[in-house]
Design a protein around this motif. Sequence first.
Motif, PDB file in Angstrom:
ATOM      1  N   PHE A  13      78.690 -65.589  -6.941  1.00 57.74           N
ATOM      2  CA  PHE A  13      79.494 -66.722  -7.420  1.00 57.74           C
ATOM      3  C   PHE A  13      80.298 -66.325  -8.661  1.00 57.74           C
ATOM      4  O   PHE A  13      81.460 -66.690  -8.809  1.00 57.74           O
ATOM      5  CB  PHE A  13      78.613 -67.926  -7.772  1.00 57.74           C
ATOM      6  CG  PHE A  13      77.861 -68.542  -6.628  1.00 57.74           C
ATOM      7  CD1 PHE A  13      78.246 -68.351  -5.307  1.00 57.74           C
ATOM      8  CD2 PHE A  13      76.743 -69.326  -6.876  1.00 57.74           C
ATOM      9  CE1 PHE A  13      77.552 -68.935  -4.257  1.00 57.74           C
ATOM     10  CE2 PHE A  13      76.039 -69.921  -5.840  1.00 57.74           C
ATOM     11  CZ  PHE A  13      76.447 -69.725  -4.539  1.00 57.74           C
ATOM     12  N   VAL A  14      79.653 -65.578  -9.557  1.00 52.26           N
ATOM     13  CA  VAL A  14      80.326 -65.119 -10.780  1.00 52.26           C
ATOM     14  C   VAL A  14      81.518 -64.244 -10.405  1.00 52.26           C
ATOM     15  O   VAL A  14      82.647 -64.459 -10.877  1.00 52.26           O
ATOM     16  CB  VAL A  14      79.357 -64.332 -11.694  1.00 52.26           C
ATOM     17  CG1 VAL A  14      80.110 -63.660 -12.838  1.00 52.26           C
ATOM     18  CG2 VAL A  14      78.250 -65.242 -12.227  1.00 52.26           C
ATOM     19  N   TYR A  15      81.294 -63.246  -9.553  1.00 47.46           N
ATOM     20  CA  TYR A  15      82.374 -62.332  -9.156  1.00 47.46           C
ATOM     21  C   TYR A  15      83.488 -63.087  -8.434  1.00 47.46           C
ATOM     22  O   TYR A  15      84.675 -62.816  -8.654  1.00 47.46           O
ATOM     23  CB  TYR A  15      81.839 -61.221  -8.254  1.00 47.46           C
ATOM     24  CG  TYR A  15      80.783 -60.357  -8.889  1.00 47.46           C
ATOM     25  CD1 TYR A  15      80.749 -60.126 -10.263  1.00 47.46           C
ATOM     26  CD2 TYR A  15      79.797 -59.777  -8.112  1.00 47.46           C
ATOM     27  CE1 TYR A  15      79.775 -59.333 -10.835  1.00 47.46           C
ATOM     28  CE2 TYR A  15      78.820 -58.970  -8.678  1.00 47.46           C
ATOM     29  CZ  TYR A  15      78.807 -58.754 -10.036  1.00 47.46           C
ATOM     30  OH  TYR A  15      77.836 -57.966 -10.596  1.00 47.46           O
ATOM     31  N   LEU A  20      77.304 -74.895  -3.631  1.00 43.96           N
ATOM     32  CA  LEU A  20      78.293 -74.080  -4.346  1.00 43.96           C
ATOM     33  C   LEU A  20      79.039 -73.150  -3.389  1.00 43.96           C
ATOM     34  O   LEU A  20      80.241 -72.925  -3.550  1.00 43.96           O
ATOM     35  CB  LEU A  20      77.626 -73.289  -5.464  1.00 43.96           C
ATOM     36  CG  LEU A  20      77.076 -74.130  -6.622  1.00 43.96           C
ATOM     37  CD1 LEU A  20      76.358 -73.243  -7.634  1.00 43.96           C
ATOM     38  CD2 LEU A  20      78.180 -74.927  -7.290  1.00 43.96           C
ATOM     39  N   ILE A  21      78.341 -72.617  -2.387  1.00 42.99           N
ATOM     40  CA  ILE A  21      79.001 -71.776  -1.377  1.00 42.99           C
ATOM     41  C   ILE A  21      80.113 -72.579  -0.694  1.00 42.99           C
ATOM     42  O   ILE A  21      81.240 -72.084  -0.529  1.00 42.99           O
ATOM     43  CB  ILE A  21      77.993 -71.270  -0.314  1.00 42.99           C
ATOM     44  CG1 ILE A  21      77.061 -70.229  -0.905  1.00 42.99           C
ATOM     45  CG2 ILE A  21      78.722 -70.696   0.904  1.00 42.99           C
ATOM     46  CD1 ILE A  21      75.905 -69.850   0.020  1.00 42.99           C
ATOM     47  N   ASP A  32      87.803 -73.009  -2.170  1.00 43.53           N
ATOM     48  CA  ASP A  32      88.503 -72.609  -3.391  1.00 43.53           C
ATOM     49  C   ASP A  32      88.421 -73.680  -4.480  1.00 43.53           C
ATOM     50  O   ASP A  32      89.361 -73.889  -5.245  1.00 43.53           O
ATOM     51  CB  ASP A  32      89.963 -72.247  -3.114  1.00 43.53           C
ATOM     52  CG  ASP A  32      90.068 -71.028  -2.202  1.00 43.53           C
ATOM     53  OD1 ASP A  32      89.238 -70.103  -2.350  1.00 43.53           O
ATOM     54  OD2 ASP A  32      90.968 -71.002  -1.334  1.00 43.53           O
ATOM     55  N   HIS A  33      87.291 -74.336  -4.555  1.00 34.24           N
ATOM     56  CA  HIS A  33      87.021 -75.308  -5.618  1.00 34.24           C
ATOM     57  C   HIS A  33      86.114 -74.614  -6.636  1.00 34.24           C
ATOM     58  O   HIS A  33      84.945 -74.355  -6.367  1.00 34.24           O
ATOM     59  CB  HIS A  33      86.347 -76.564  -5.041  1.00 34.24           C
ATOM     60  CG  HIS A  33      86.039 -77.583  -6.079  1.00 34.24           C
ATOM     61  ND1 HIS A  33      84.764 -77.900  -6.444  1.00 34.24           N
ATOM     62  CD2 HIS A  33      86.856 -78.346  -6.859  1.00 34.24           C
ATOM     63  CE1 HIS A  33      84.777 -78.828  -7.382  1.00 34.24           C
ATOM     64  NE2 HIS A  33      86.046 -79.108  -7.655  1.00 34.24           N
ATOM     65  N   PHE A  34      86.682 -74.316  -7.806  1.00 36.55           N
ATOM     66  CA  PHE A  34      85.970 -73.570  -8.844  1.00 36.55           C
ATOM     67  C   PHE A  34      85.590 -74.530  -9.969  1.00 36.55           C
ATOM     68  O   PHE A  34      86.365 -74.749 -10.880  1.00 36.55           O
ATOM     69  CB  PHE A  34      86.836 -72.419  -9.368  1.00 36.55           C
ATOM     70  CG  PHE A  34      87.158 -71.426  -8.299  1.00 36.55           C
ATOM     71  CD1 PHE A  34      86.283 -70.399  -8.015  1.00 36.55           C
ATOM     72  CD2 PHE A  34      88.334 -71.538  -7.568  1.00 36.55           C
ATOM     73  CE1 PHE A  34      86.573 -69.477  -7.023  1.00 36.55           C
ATOM     74  CE2 PHE A  34      88.636 -70.622  -6.568  1.00 36.55           C
ATOM     75  CZ  PHE A  34      87.746 -69.592  -6.296  1.00 36.55           C
ATOM     76  N   ARG A  35      84.395 -75.094  -9.860  1.00 36.86           N
ATOM     77  CA  ARG A  35      83.937 -76.091 -10.817  1.00 36.86           C
ATOM     78  C   ARG A  35      83.369 -75.452 -12.081  1.00 36.86           C
ATOM     79  O   ARG A  35      83.417 -76.039 -13.149  1.00 36.86           O
ATOM     80  CB  ARG A  35      82.882 -76.960 -10.142  1.00 36.86           C
ATOM     81  CG  ARG A  35      82.458 -78.107 -10.989  1.00 36.86           C
ATOM     82  CD  ARG A  35      81.680 -79.163 -10.269  1.00 36.86           C
ATOM     83  NE  ARG A  35      80.935 -78.758  -9.117  1.00 36.86           N
ATOM     84  CZ  ARG A  35      79.729 -79.214  -8.843  1.00 36.86           C
ATOM     85  NH1 ARG A  35      79.145 -80.046  -9.644  1.00 36.86           N
ATOM     86  NH2 ARG A  35      79.126 -78.832  -7.746  1.00 36.86           N
ATOM     87  N   PHE A  58      80.910 -67.605 -16.967  1.00 33.81           N
ATOM     88  CA  PHE A  58      79.817 -67.680 -17.939  1.00 33.81           C
ATOM     89  C   PHE A  58      78.804 -68.754 -17.542  1.00 33.81           C
ATOM     90  O   PHE A  58      77.595 -68.532 -17.617  1.00 33.81           O
ATOM     91  CB  PHE A  58      80.361 -67.956 -19.343  1.00 33.81           C
ATOM     92  CG  PHE A  58      79.291 -68.004 -20.388  1.00 33.81           C
ATOM     93  CD1 PHE A  58      78.698 -66.827 -20.852  1.00 33.81           C
ATOM     94  CD2 PHE A  58      78.853 -69.216 -20.891  1.00 33.81           C
ATOM     95  CE1 PHE A  58      77.691 -66.867 -21.806  1.00 33.81           C
ATOM     96  CE2 PHE A  58      77.854 -69.266 -21.847  1.00 33.81           C
ATOM     97  CZ  PHE A  58      77.266 -68.084 -22.303  1.00 33.81           C
ATOM     98  N   GLN A  59      79.276 -69.911 -17.118  1.00 34.62           N
ATOM     99  CA  GLN A  59      78.361 -70.974 -16.692  1.00 34.62           C
ATOM    100  C   GLN A  59      77.542 -70.535 -15.480  1.00 34.62           C
ATOM    101  O   GLN A  59      76.349 -70.845 -15.384  1.00 34.62           O
ATOM    102  CB  GLN A  59      79.144 -72.246 -16.356  1.00 34.62           C
ATOM    103  CG  GLN A  59      79.750 -72.923 -17.561  1.00 34.62           C
ATOM    104  CD  GLN A  59      80.706 -74.037 -17.184  1.00 34.62           C
ATOM    105  OE1 GLN A  59      81.464 -73.926 -16.215  1.00 34.62           O
ATOM    106  NE2 GLN A  59      80.697 -75.107 -17.967  1.00 34.62           N
TER     107      GLN A  59
END
Length: 180
Positions: free
Chosen positions: A28-30, A110-111, A117-120, A124-125
Amino acid sequence: MEYNHIKAIHIIFVTSWFAGLFYLPRLFVYHTEANNKPEAERIILQNEYKRMQKVLFNAIMIPAMWLTVLSGITMIYWTWWDSFASHSWLHLKLAFIVGLIIYHFYCRKLILELRKDHFRFTGFQLRLYNEIATIFLFAIVFLVVLKNAIDWIWGIVGLVLFAVIIMTAVRIVKSTREKK
């Protein structure tokens, strides 16, 4: 099958499940940080992260979770069912398992968001989110090894302090890099 066979299967699938729970939030971070790349690179990376997330969740994490739960229920049934009420540590462990399953399915949510393409969340979070599985792991292992519903707290306190130190170091390194 004997109890120890089921216990070995349980440990193997707990390990597999946690491997997925540790790696998926890192993806998710990448995936989120790929937004900072040039468009052509971003599209390639994000499509690959979407594929990796789907395979990891469906092919590894879902089967590992179910086999962990089923082998755990089998162990409880075979050994502790008669005295289940007297094992307060086990009750607390099962509560953490419920929390872990909620975390697991929140990862699924989250997947699906990232697939659209929804980046909530920021990178860092999501790095902080990644540490939740570590907290569950510490709590569960301390409970299983110590078989005490109180001593696990010290392990969690130590883990939280360690996490604060690590995240502070990450912020310092990040700000140092940004200054250069």
